[in-house]
Scaffold this motif. Structure first.
Motif, PDB file in Angstrom:
ATOM      1  N   ARG A 161       0.861  -1.307  -0.058  1.00 53.87           N
ATOM      2  CA  ARG A 161       0.112   0.083   0.095  1.00 53.87           C
ATOM      3  C   ARG A 161       0.743   1.270   0.010  1.00 53.87           C
ATOM      4  O   ARG A 161       1.883   1.305   0.859  1.00 53.87           O
ATOM      5  N   HIS A 208       0.112   5.032   0.505  1.00 56.36           N
ATOM      6  CA  HIS A 208      -0.968   5.900   1.123  1.00 56.36           C
ATOM      7  C   HIS A 208      -0.399   7.263   1.067  1.00 56.36           C
ATOM      8  O   HIS A 208       0.398   7.549   1.910  1.00 56.36           O
ATOM      9  N   SER A 209      -1.181   8.361   0.874  1.00 55.07           N
ATOM     10  CA  SER A 209      -0.797   9.595   1.126  1.00 55.07           C
ATOM     11  C   SER A 209      -2.094  10.208   1.722  1.00 55.07           C
ATOM     12  O   SER A 209      -3.155  10.410   0.913  1.00 55.07           O
ATOM     13  N   SER A 210      -2.019  10.683   2.733  1.00 45.88           N
ATOM     14  CA  SER A 210      -3.293  11.591   3.387  1.00 45.88           C
ATOM     15  C   SER A 210      -3.492  12.844   3.116  1.00 45.88           C
ATOM     16  O   SER A 210      -4.750  13.198   3.095  1.00 45.88           O
TER      17      SER A 210
END
Length: 291
Positions: free
Chosen positions: A227, A229-231
């Motif tokens: 994964r 993931h970039s918030s």
């Protein structure tokens, strides 16, 4: 009691003195005198033998006004030259070697250095045994020549104060818990591997994680999911060629579509699949792949 008799005589008168029967002789005579002389002679012989033994012991033990044998007494303390053996504990404030030689502490069993407080309790201990070097203290610290802490260990943390920590073992470094470091770098020739055989591997940083391979390729292998993931931001894949060889491909396609051209479609759950390209998008027509 002896009675003294006084006799007066005039001139021309001769008087015979009676023999004194009560005369005492003062002194030691006979066998008592010989025993006394023999005792005095024996004392004299013992004195000479003791003196000779004392001189012999002083010579054998190398007694001097400044010390004994290799041991010298000066204003700074004691100076011991050569090899010496201590059968009992040695108490000293400081131990220094000569300027032109090293200090060697040797034992057939182990060498133990203890630090005690005013009450006699051990506050620190260094034990060098045949199979184990044990340090017992609240904190263990190694400093450089300039006094900079290079390695510090206590109950809470381990601090390495050098510019670079290098692990040269073929199996690398094994960490059972988290590791906090600003840089993980391999040498120029071997590859760098970050591996978790039985658990997950995560990399977190407050200001970003940079992964760079300047002279080779970069691989990420996982048995399950990977994964990215970039918030608060976007995910950028910047490369001349982007290959996704195992994407699912929709079976059907519209009539008159260009052969060999596909578009990438995204399912609601994030799954990617290929759909035959056309003038307009064909993702909606081949959305059955997402089911």
């Amino acid at each position: 009691m002896v009675r003294e008799q006084y006799t007066t005589a005039t001139e021309g008168t001769h008087i015979e003195r009676p023999d004194d029967q009560n005369v005492y002789k003062i002194g030691i005579y006979g066998w008592r005198k010989r025993c006394l002389y023999l005792f005095v002679l024996l004392l004299l012989v013992i004195l000479v033998v003791n003196l000779a033994l004392t001189i012999w012991i002083l010579k054998v033990m190398w007694f001097f006004p400044t010390g004994m044998g290799h041991l010298r007494v000066n204003q700074d303390g004691l100076r011991l030259e050569g090899e010496s053996e201590f059968l009992f504990p040695l108490y000293a404030k400081e131990i220094h070697s000569r300027l032109d030689s090293s200090l060697l502490l040797q034992s057939t069993q182990n060498v133990t250095l203890n630090a005690r407080n005013s009450e006699g309790e051990v506050t620190g201990r260094l034990k060098v045994g045949p199979k184990l070097v044990e340090v017992q203290s609240q904190q263990f610290q190694i400093n450089s020549k300039q006094g900079k802490p290079l390695f510090t260990v206590d109950e809470k943390e381990v601090v390495v104060g050098t510019d670079r920590l290098r692990v040269t073992g073929p199996e690398g470094g094994l960490f059972e818990h988290s590791v906090e470091t600003p840089l993980v770098q391999a040498d120029h020739s071997p590859e760098l591997r970050l591996e978790s055989p039985t658990r997950s591997l995560s990399m977190d940083a407050p200001r970003g994680v940079h992964i760079r391979a300047r002279a080779g390729k970069m691989e990420g292998l996982s048995q399950k999911d990977i994964r990215l993931h970039s918030s608060d931001g976007m995910l950028v894949l910047d490369a001349e060629t982007l290959c996704l060889p195992k994407l699912a491909q929709a079976t059907g396609g519209p009539s008159g579509s260009s052969e060999g051209l596909y578009e990438i479609c995204v399912c609601p759950d994030g799954k990617l699949y290929l759909s035959v390209a056309d003038v307009g998008t064909t993702c909606q027509e081949n959305s059955l792949v997402c089911l």
